[in-house]
Design an enzyme around this catalytic site. Structure first.
Site, short mmCIF file in Angstrom:
data_model
loop_
_atom_site.label_atom_id
_atom_site.label_comp_id
_atom_site.label_asym_id
_atom_site.label_seq_id
_atom_site.Cartn_x
_atom_site.Cartn_y
_atom_site.Cartn_z
CE LYS A 20 -10.34 31.49 32.38
NZ LYS A 20 -11.45 31.66 31.48
CG HIS A 46 -13.55 29.91 36.22
ND1 HIS A 46 -13.45 31.10 35.55
CD2 HIS A 46 -12.53 29.87 37.09
CE1 HIS A 46 -12.41 31.77 36.02
NE2 HIS A 46 -11.83 31.05 36.96
CB SER A 91 -15.38 32.19 38.05
OG SER A 91 -16.36 31.66 37.18
N GLY A 93 -18.73 33.29 35.56
CA GLY A 93 -19.92 32.46 35.75
C GLY A 93 -20.22 32.08 37.19
#
Length: 122
Positions: A20, A46, A91, A93
């Protein structure tokens, strides 16, 4: 803040594998903001890559008036033996980073690589 910002590396990624990454905007008073790429295999989420901004990534950043804003994330496939990096995904989030910006940063760091990107995949 400008001098401290100039010392922040634009790209720091692991040397091999799929992991990531986050695109982070670092800024300081009186200096133009700088977008940086961070990608590490140890980051299960992330947010761990983003939190690095506030901890050990740039020692003394608060003292130098630097702040960080996560612009999004994705994944990197780094194959150094083939001189290839592929940027993709998103991601959950932070949303999808601008992979075109990430790709340009990577091309500057790895000029002899084939670097591609796609919005598909996770």
């Amino acid at each position: 803040a400008g001098e401290a910002l100039s010392r922040v590396p634009e790209v720091q990624i692991d040397g091999d594998g799929v992991f990531k990454y986050v695109l982070v905007r670092v800024s300081g008073a009186g200096a133009p903001a700088k977008d940086v790429v961070r990608g590490h295999g140890w980051a299960e989420y992330h947010g761990e890559g983003r939190r690095e901004c506030g901890t050990g990534l740039w020692p003394g950043r608060a003292r130098h008036g630097l702040s960080c804003e996560c612009l999004g994330g994705g994944r990197l496939s780094h194959r150094p033996e083939e001189r290839k990096i592929h940027v993709y995904g998103y991601s959950v989030g932070f949303g999808r980073a601008d992979h075109a910006v990430t790709t340009e940063k990577l091309k500057a760091k790895y000029p002899n690589y084939e670097i591609t990107w796609a919005d598909e995949g996770y």
